[in-house]
Design a protein around this motif. Structure first.
Motif, PDB file in Angstrom:
ATOM      1  N   THR A  61       0.844  -1.108   0.025  1.00 12.22           N
ATOM      2  CA  THR A  61       0.017   0.152  -0.061  1.00 12.22           C
ATOM      3  C   THR A  61       0.898   1.144   0.052  1.00 12.22           C
ATOM      4  O   THR A  61       0.715   2.272  -0.758  1.00 12.22           O
ATOM      5  N   TYR A  62       1.957   1.247   0.824  1.00 15.69           N
ATOM      6  CA  TYR A  62       2.877   2.264   0.734  1.00 15.69           C
ATOM      7  C   TYR A  62       4.124   2.478  -0.260  1.00 15.69           C
ATOM      8  O   TYR A  62       4.912   3.179  -0.196  1.00 15.69           O
ATOM      9  N   GLY A  63       3.995   1.442  -0.978  1.00 14.22           N
ATOM     10  CA  GLY A  63       5.126   1.582  -2.168  1.00 14.22           C
ATOM     11  C   GLY A  63       6.322   0.985  -1.693  1.00 14.22           C
ATOM     12  O   GLY A  63       7.339   1.110  -2.211  1.00 14.22           O
ATOM     13  N   VAL A  64       6.458   0.036  -0.600  1.00  8.45           N
ATOM     14  CA  VAL A  64       7.629  -0.318  -0.161  1.00  8.45           C
ATOM     15  C   VAL A  64       7.907  -1.699  -0.552  1.00  8.45           C
ATOM     16  O   VAL A  64       6.987  -2.678  -0.763  1.00  8.45           O
ATOM     17  N   LYS A  65       8.933  -2.124  -0.995  1.00  5.79           N
ATOM     18  CA  LYS A  65       9.044  -3.607  -1.429  1.00  5.79           C
ATOM     19  C   LYS A  65       9.291  -4.534  -0.148  1.00  5.79           C
ATOM     20  O   LYS A  65       9.895  -4.487   0.809  1.00  5.79           O
ATOM     21  N   THR A  66       8.552  -5.718  -0.136  1.00  6.41           N
ATOM     22  CA  THR A  66       8.423  -6.648   0.924  1.00  6.41           C
ATOM     23  C   THR A  66       9.756  -7.586   0.812  1.00  6.41           C
ATOM     24  O   THR A  66       9.923  -8.028  -0.157  1.00  6.41           O
ATOM     25  N   GLY A  67      10.404  -7.779   1.944  1.00 11.19           N
ATOM     26  CA  GLY A  67      11.589  -8.622   1.598  1.00 11.19           C
ATOM     27  C   GLY A  67      11.510  -9.624   2.961  1.00 11.19           C
ATOM     28  O   GLY A  67      10.425  -9.995   3.654  1.00 11.19           O
ATOM     29  N   TRP A  68      12.758 -10.095   3.391  1.00 14.75           N
ATOM     30  CA  TRP A  68      12.939 -11.152   4.251  1.00 14.75           C
ATOM     31  C   TRP A  68      12.580 -10.425   5.842  1.00 14.75           C
ATOM     32  O   TRP A  68      12.388 -11.146   6.872  1.00 14.75           O
ATOM     33  N   GLY A  69      12.801  -9.264   5.958  1.00 15.60           N
ATOM     34  CA  GLY A  69      12.397  -8.499   7.113  1.00 15.60           C
ATOM     35  C   GLY A  69      10.894  -8.812   7.663  1.00 15.60           C
ATOM     36  O   GLY A  69      10.947  -9.141   8.832  1.00 15.60           O
ATOM     37  N   ALA A  70       9.930  -8.677   6.711  1.00 16.84           N
ATOM     38  CA  ALA A  70       8.708  -8.812   6.932  1.00 16.84           C
ATOM     39  C   ALA A  70       8.554 -10.494   7.402  1.00 16.84           C
ATOM     40  O   ALA A  70       7.891 -10.884   8.496  1.00 16.84           O
ATOM     41  N   VAL A  71       9.030 -11.340   6.776  1.00 13.13           N
ATOM     42  CA  VAL A  71       9.351 -12.729   7.056  1.00 13.13           C
ATOM     43  C   VAL A  71       9.540 -13.170   8.625  1.00 13.13           C
ATOM     44  O   VAL A  71       9.062 -13.939   9.403  1.00 13.13           O
ATOM     45  N   ILE A  72      10.966 -12.546   8.620  1.00 13.35           N
ATOM     46  CA  ILE A  72      11.684 -12.815   9.984  1.00 13.35           C
ATOM     47  C   ILE A  72      10.660 -12.062  11.184  1.00 13.35           C
ATOM     48  O   ILE A  72      10.369 -12.765  12.217  1.00 13.35           O
ATOM     49  N   LEU A  73      10.084 -10.720  11.023  1.00 11.77           N
ATOM     50  CA  LEU A  73       9.410 -10.290  11.889  1.00 11.77           C
ATOM     51  C   LEU A  73       7.998 -11.154  12.370  1.00 11.77           C
ATOM     52  O   LEU A  73       7.682 -11.369  13.398  1.00 11.77           O
ATOM     53  N   ALA A  74       7.471 -11.439  11.286  1.00  8.24           N
ATOM     54  CA  ALA A  74       6.022 -12.349  11.660  1.00  8.24           C
ATOM     55  C   ALA A  74       6.540 -13.685  12.109  1.00  8.24           C
ATOM     56  O   ALA A  74       5.864 -14.125  12.858  1.00  8.24           O
ATOM     57  N   VAL A  76       9.085 -14.317  14.400  1.00 11.57           N
ATOM     58  CA  VAL A  76       9.276 -14.132  15.479  1.00 11.57           C
ATOM     59  C   VAL A  76       8.130 -13.777  16.376  1.00 11.57           C
ATOM     60  O   VAL A  76       7.813 -14.547  17.542  1.00 11.57           O
ATOM     61  N   VAL A  77       7.078 -13.225  15.941  1.00  9.20           N
ATOM     62  CA  VAL A  77       5.864 -13.181  16.445  1.00  9.20           C
ATOM     63  C   VAL A  77       5.059 -14.504  16.780  1.00  9.20           C
ATOM     64  O   VAL A  77       4.597 -14.733  17.904  1.00  9.20           O
ATOM     65  N   ALA A  78       5.047 -15.004  15.787  1.00 11.44           N
ATOM     66  CA  ALA A  78       4.493 -16.509  15.737  1.00 11.44           C
ATOM     67  C   ALA A  78       5.147 -17.543  16.881  1.00 11.44           C
ATOM     68  O   ALA A  78       4.462 -18.338  17.429  1.00 11.44           O
ATOM     69  N   PHE A  94       7.434 -23.523  13.842  1.00 11.19           N
ATOM     70  CA  PHE A  94       8.336 -23.257  12.837  1.00 11.19           C
ATOM     71  C   PHE A  94       8.544 -23.930  11.417  1.00 11.19           C
ATOM     72  O   PHE A  94       8.605 -23.686  10.288  1.00 11.19           O
ATOM     73  N   LEU A  95       8.201 -25.682  11.760  1.00 13.27           N
ATOM     74  CA  LEU A  95       8.035 -26.545  10.755  1.00 13.27           C
ATOM     75  C   LEU A  95       6.828 -26.088   9.665  1.00 13.27           C
ATOM     76  O   LEU A  95       6.961 -26.020   8.713  1.00 13.27           O
TER      77      LEU A  95
END
Length: 122
Positions: A61-74, A76-78, A94-95
């Motif tokens: 929505t804000y024009g930022v490219k999604t990368g591994w940071g989003a995966v790692i953050l999600a 860690v929260v999970a 994790f599996l």
């Protein structure tokens, strides 16, 4: 027909909150047996999927490219959410999350190739 990024972001946030709330409400039951512990890890991986979808749509929505940071953050929260249920839930989360991430990547590649083929036709 795919949902717009804004609608998808809203729905994934709602599903994230509901799944996390239900998991915390029933964490005693989820930690009561081996099968329920595996189910607890699966519900935590759904938390990962919904949060990853929310973050991806927010960034789109804000024009930022999604990368591994989003995966790692999600992830860690999970994993923290899984840890509140049972220690074994962390491993199963994790599996399950790794399998879900692989499948999401495959679906994403198919969708991108379809949109590129559609763009070349016109």
């Amino acid at each position: 027909m795919a949902a717009e990024a804004g609608n998808s972001m809203l729905y994934s946030l709602l599903l994230f909150v509901v799944t996390l709330s239900l998991q915390e409400m029933y964490r005693g039951k989820l930690a009561s047996s081996e099968l329920f512990t595996i189910l607890g890890g699966f519900t935590s991986s759904l938390v990962f999927l919904f949060l990853l979808t929310f973050i991806g749509n927010y960034q789109e929505t804000y024009g930022v490219k999604t990368g591994w940071g989003a995966v790692i953050l999600a992830e860690v929260v999970a994993l923290v959410a899984a840890g509140t249920v049972h220690r074994v839930c962390i491993t199963t989360c994790f599996l399950f999350s790794a399998v879900m991430l692989y499948e999401v990547k495959k679906i994403s590649e198919v969708m991108v190739s379809k949109s590129e083929a559609k763009g070349r036709r016109h």
